[in-house]
Design a protein around this motif. Structure first.
Motif, PDB file in Angstrom:
ATOM      1  N   ASN A 189      16.494 -14.842   6.420  1.00 35.40           N
ATOM      2  CA  ASN A 189      16.593 -14.258   6.310  1.00 35.40           C
ATOM      3  C   ASN A 189      18.110 -12.800   6.650  1.00 35.40           C
ATOM      4  N   GLY A 190      17.860 -12.516   7.927  1.00 34.52           N
ATOM      5  CA  GLY A 190      18.984 -11.425   8.097  1.00 34.52           C
ATOM      6  C   GLY A 190      18.495 -10.292   8.192  1.00 34.52           C
ATOM      7  N   PRO A 191      18.700  -9.485   9.482  1.00 37.18           N
ATOM      8  CA  PRO A 191      17.897  -8.681   9.900  1.00 37.18           C
ATOM      9  C   PRO A 191      17.245  -7.332   8.423  1.00 37.18           C
ATOM     10  N   ASN A 192      18.043  -7.192   8.021  1.00 39.98           N
ATOM     11  CA  ASN A 192      17.448  -6.736   6.754  1.00 39.98           C
ATOM     12  C   ASN A 192      16.957  -7.138   5.601  1.00 39.98           C
ATOM     13  N   TYR A 193      16.060  -7.953   6.281  1.00 39.06           N
ATOM     14  CA  TYR A 193      15.486  -9.328   4.842  1.00 39.06           C
ATOM     15  C   TYR A 193      14.374  -7.958   4.372  1.00 39.06           C
ATOM     16  N   ALA A 194      13.270  -6.585   4.817  1.00 39.18           N
ATOM     17  CA  ALA A 194      12.756  -6.241   4.524  1.00 39.18           C
ATOM     18  C   ALA A 194      13.290  -4.544   2.921  1.00 39.18           C
ATOM     19  N   GLN A 195      14.449  -4.848   3.033  1.00 41.33           N
ATOM     20  CA  GLN A 195      15.030  -4.315   1.952  1.00 41.33           C
ATOM     21  C   GLN A 195      15.257  -5.319   0.389  1.00 41.33           C
ATOM     22  N   LEU A 196      14.766  -6.634   0.685  1.00 39.48           N
ATOM     23  CA  LEU A 196      14.679  -7.653   0.041  1.00 39.48           C
ATOM     24  C   LEU A 196      13.098  -7.269  -1.161  1.00 39.48           C
TER      25      LEU A 196
ATOM     26  N   THR B 279       0.964  -1.627   0.156  1.00 39.21           N
ATOM     27  CA  THR B 279      -0.048   0.377  -0.097  1.00 39.21           C
ATOM     28  C   THR B 279       0.548   0.918  -0.111  1.00 39.21           C
ATOM     29  N   GLU B 280      -0.169   2.244  -0.021  1.00 40.02           N
ATOM     30  CA  GLU B 280       0.675   3.325  -0.506  1.00 40.02           C
ATOM     31  C   GLU B 280       0.853   4.352   1.106  1.00 40.02           C
ATOM     32  N   GLU B 281       1.191   3.050   2.100  1.00 43.78           N
ATOM     33  CA  GLU B 281       1.348   3.724   3.620  1.00 43.78           C
ATOM     34  C   GLU B 281       1.578   2.678   4.161  1.00 43.78           C
ATOM     35  N   GLY B 282       2.328   2.074   3.237  1.00 45.07           N
ATOM     36  CA  GLY B 282       3.813   0.581   3.945  1.00 45.07           C
ATOM     37  C   GLY B 282       2.924  -0.449   3.463  1.00 45.07           C
ATOM     38  N   ASN B 283       3.435  -1.652   3.719  1.00 48.04           N
ATOM     39  CA  ASN B 283       2.684  -3.019   3.922  1.00 48.04           C
ATOM     40  C   ASN B 283       2.279  -3.531   4.475  1.00 48.04           C
ATOM     41  N   TYR B 284       0.824  -3.691   4.221  1.00 47.50           N
ATOM     42  CA  TYR B 284      -0.122  -4.696   5.550  1.00 47.50           C
ATOM     43  C   TYR B 284      -0.246  -6.323   4.930  1.00 47.50           C
ATOM     44  N   ASP B 285       0.225  -6.668   6.081  1.00 43.61           N
ATOM     45  CA  ASP B 285       0.321  -8.375   5.651  1.00 43.61           C
ATOM     46  C   ASP B 285      -1.115  -9.096   6.377  1.00 43.61           C
ATOM     47  N   ILE B 286      -1.422  -9.878   5.861  1.00 41.96           N
ATOM     48  CA  ILE B 286      -2.500 -10.701   6.335  1.00 41.96           C
ATOM     49  C   ILE B 286      -2.174 -12.363   6.402  1.00 41.96           C
ATOM     50  N   VAL B 287      -2.354 -12.774   8.061  1.00 45.06           N
ATOM     51  CA  VAL B 287      -1.339 -13.933   7.934  1.00 45.06           C
ATOM     52  C   VAL B 287      -2.743 -14.523   8.653  1.00 45.06           C
ATOM     53  N   GLY B 288      -3.113 -16.150   7.492  1.00 44.46           N
ATOM     54  CA  GLY B 288      -4.549 -16.876   8.520  1.00 44.46           C
ATOM     55  C   GLY B 288      -4.062 -17.919   7.694  1.00 44.46           C
ATOM     56  N   ASN B 289      -5.051 -18.544   7.766  1.00 37.61           N
ATOM     57  CA  ASN B 289      -5.954 -20.319   7.402  1.00 37.61           C
ATOM     58  C   ASN B 289      -6.622 -20.274   6.096  1.00 37.61           C
ATOM     59  N   ASN B 290      -7.094 -21.502   6.331  1.00 35.21           N
ATOM     60  CA  ASN B 290      -8.416 -21.701   4.922  1.00 35.21           C
ATOM     61  C   ASN B 290      -8.788 -21.685   6.231  1.00 35.21           C
ATOM     62  N   THR B 291      -9.054 -21.638   7.512  1.00 34.33           N
ATOM     63  CA  THR B 291     -10.207 -22.466   8.201  1.00 34.33           C
ATOM     64  C   THR B 291     -10.329 -20.882   9.314  1.00 34.33           C
TER      65      THR B 291
ATOM     66  N   ILE C 154       6.440  -0.104  -1.595  1.00 32.79           N
ATOM     67  CA  ILE C 154       6.769   0.237  -2.483  1.00 32.79           C
ATOM     68  C   ILE C 154       6.460   1.983  -2.341  1.00 32.79           C
ATOM     69  N   ASN C 155       6.129   2.289  -1.087  1.00 29.84           N
ATOM     70  CA  ASN C 155       7.105   4.101  -0.694  1.00 29.84           C
ATOM     71  C   ASN C 155       7.999   4.023  -0.193  1.00 29.84           C
ATOM     72  N   GLU C 156       8.692   5.230   0.245  1.00 31.79           N
ATOM     73  CA  GLU C 156       9.966   5.641   0.615  1.00 31.79           C
ATOM     74  C   GLU C 156      10.766   5.245   2.196  1.00 31.79           C
ATOM     75  N   VAL C 157      11.341   4.498   2.392  1.00 34.25           N
ATOM     76  CA  VAL C 157      10.735   3.638   4.160  1.00 34.25           C
ATOM     77  C   VAL C 157      12.218   4.785   5.349  1.00 34.25           C
TER      78      VAL C 157
ATOM     79  N   SER D  48      21.125   6.188   4.239  1.00 41.51           N
ATOM     80  CA  SER D  48      21.109   7.138   5.001  1.00 41.51           C
ATOM     81  C   SER D  48      21.526   8.481   4.309  1.00 41.51           C
ATOM     82  N   GLY D  49      23.068   8.049   3.547  1.00 39.96           N
ATOM     83  CA  GLY D  49      23.882   8.837   3.593  1.00 39.96           C
ATOM     84  C   GLY D  49      24.495   9.891   4.868  1.00 39.96           C
ATOM     85  N   ASN D  50      24.203  11.011   4.463  1.00 34.63           N
ATOM     86  CA  ASN D  50      24.778  12.163   5.677  1.00 34.63           C
ATOM     87  C   ASN D  50      23.334  12.095   6.765  1.00 34.63           C
ATOM     88  N   GLN D  51      22.051  11.877   6.880  1.00 30.06           N
ATOM     89  CA  GLN D  51      21.165  11.864   7.600  1.00 30.06           C
ATOM     90  C   GLN D  51      21.339  11.403   8.123  1.00 30.06           C
ATOM     91  N   PRO D  52      20.635  12.349  10.340  1.00 33.83           N
ATOM     92  CA  PRO D  52      20.892  12.077  11.187  1.00 33.83           C
ATOM     93  C   PRO D  52      20.482  10.086  10.586  1.00 33.83           C
TER      94      PRO D  52
END
Length: 492
Positions: A350-357, A122-134, A363-366, A380-384
């Motif tokens: 996947n390692g601590p940076n799995y969200a960069q895969l 989504t435009e406001e970050g990933n939204y995950d639904i984790v469920g089953n077929n029941t 799709i929005n900036e982090v 983030s370069g020279n950002q704080p």
């Protein structure tokens, strides 16, 4: 596969340097030893033994596809979630189906619960639904979750699956009866992934723009209809095709027969929960549709196969904690326990940076202050790198993006079953399922499947306990039929 008639590219090392051979290692003469200086061979072998990552503890075997979700009804009265804010709006997604207790080489059609996990970009970050077929689950408290999974996997000494271990756990855990009734019926052997429903199962919170709160349940209803194998058909498919479900989904999408599901919501006013007749946050129970009817709000379509199974289906990481503004958790204990566990699993695998895969990246900036760690490639370069700061670093907005919440009265800290509602009984709903939902054929298959499963290595005292303290409280007729099938005489 690439065009076999096109001129192939030059083989290179991982660093991009041309490799001199795909077939032969560097040796001293035609019959001499390999040389340590063969850097491409060293790289190739070293990479080869590191190709796999740790398996998921459960939901190991599966498949998936890309698609989209389209809003079909105005839901602004219940949630301010941006990806749901306009009829006709589409959001890209990735969905992974899986089989809970199976190893990678196990048959797709084995009797088990199927996982249904969806990542909305989504435009406001990933939204995950984790469920089953029941729509329900085996346990309601996360303390029992590792024990439940252990009971479904393999014995520590022999490495073999054990029906005795499963029934020992189930018969000592009355709350599992509702889910086991589903599992032992024909719903435990769906014909294909396309022909089964998906459920978030747990209860979640929606919040609208005015701050009003609602409790919700997600139901993804297969437009293809629900179809199941009976036990004999499912076992026959073991021989014909171990990867039947994975192949069926791939082939359907490849021929543009795109599977689709309607998203229908149950919505409970926030205030109803306190005095409802059973705990509405109990994952082992469903909300009756007559109390909270299904409301269609959208449509999910799968229309693109993965192009790299490992990079997408294997490395995808779903997190119960991935919410977007307008959606949050509930007091469901399993939800709260899983908020940490799923992300931690991804960090381990996947390692601590799995969200960069690519498969996990939003799709929005982090913008945050997490930094460094293995395999980090976005910086983030020279950002704080700390907060608060005086140099324009990212800043949270608690007024606009406050956490969804509910009031918790002051109480003593304790460990409790949380059964404060009058109908918090573990056998009411599976009994209703058996008597009022299942057809006579369904009931016959249920009894046959239970008897068959419990006849394979399950000790007699566990059989007797399961009949007397598990199936008979669900329904006296069911208990009697199972006892007869096992050749047991059960006294009161």
């Amino acid at each position: 596969m690439s065009n076999q008639h096109a001129k192939p590219p030059i083989t290179t090392t991982n660093a991009g340097a041309p490799a001199s051979s795909d077939e032969y290692s560097l040796t001293v003469g035609p019959g001499g030893p390999n040389l340590l200086q063969d850097t491409y061979l060293n790289e190739k072998l070293a990479h080869f033994v590191r190709e796999r990552i740790p398996d998921r503890v459960y939901h190991v075997k599966g498949g998936g596809a890309f698609g989209y979700f389209e809003v079909t009804a105005d839901v602004s009265q219940w949630t301010k979630a941006a990806f749901l804010n306009n009829v006709g709006k589409r959001t890209p997604l990735f969905l992974r189906f899986s089989i809970v207790a199976a190893d990678e080489g196990a048959p797709d059609t084995d009797r088990d619960v199927r996982g249904v996990a969806i990542k909305f970009y989504t435009e406001e970050g990933n939204y995950d639904i984790v469920g089953n077929n029941t729509p329900i689950f085996f346990v309601r408290d996360p303390m029992k979750f590792p024990d439940f999974i252990h009971s479904q996997l393999r014995l520590p000494d022999t490495g073999m699956r054990s029906n005795n271990m499963q029934w020992d756990f189930w018969s000592l855990t009355p709350e599992s009866a509702h889910q086991v009734t589903y599992l032992m019926g024909d719903r435990g052997t769906p014909r294909t992934w396309r022909h089964m429903n998906g459920y978030a199962s747990s209860t979640y919170m929606w919040v609208n723009a005015a701050g009003e709160r609602f409790w919700v349940k997600y139901h993804f209803k297969a437009e293809q209809g629900v179809q199941n194998f009976n036990d004999a058909e499912a076992k026959a498919m073991f021989v014909e095709d171990l990867d039947y479900h994975r192949r069926d989904l791939w082939n359907a999408i490849a021929r543009k027969d795109y599977p689709a599901w309607r998203l229908e919501m149950q919505i409970m006013p926030f205030e109803d929960a306190a005095n409802y007749r059973f705990n509405p946050f109990d994952l082992t129970k469903v909300w009756p549709h007559k109390d909270y009817p299904l409301i269609p709000i959208g449509r999910m379509v799968l229309d693109r196969n993965p192009d790299n199974f490992f990079a997408q289906v294997t490395q995808v990481a779903f997190e119960v904690s991935n919410f977007v503004p307008g959606i949050g958790p509930s007091p469901d204990r399993m939800v709260l326990g899983r908020l940490f566990a799923y992300g931690d699993s991804a960090r381990y695998r996947n390692g601590p940076n799995y969200a960069q895969l690519p498969i996990n990246r939003p799709i929005n900036e982090v913008h945050n202050y997490n930094r460094d760690g293995p395999m980090r490639f976005h910086h983030s370069g020279n950002q704080p790198v700390y907060a608060p700061n005086s140099y324009g670093g990212p800043r949270a907005d608690p007024q606009r993006y406050g956490d969804p919440s509910w009031f918790v009265e002051a109480a003593e800290i304790m460990r409790t079953a949380n059964v404060a509602h009058k109908d918090d009984n573990d056998f009411i709903q599976p009994g209703t399922l058996y008597r009022e939902v299942m057809s006579p054929t369904d009931r016959d298959h249920l009894v046959s499947n239970i008897v068959g499963h419990m006849s394979q290595g399950v000790e007699s005292f566990i059989q007797e306990r399961a009949v007397k303290s598990y199936w008979s409280p669900v329904d006296a007729d069911l208990g009697a039929r199972v006892a007869k099938g096992l050749g047991l005489t059960i006294t009161a």
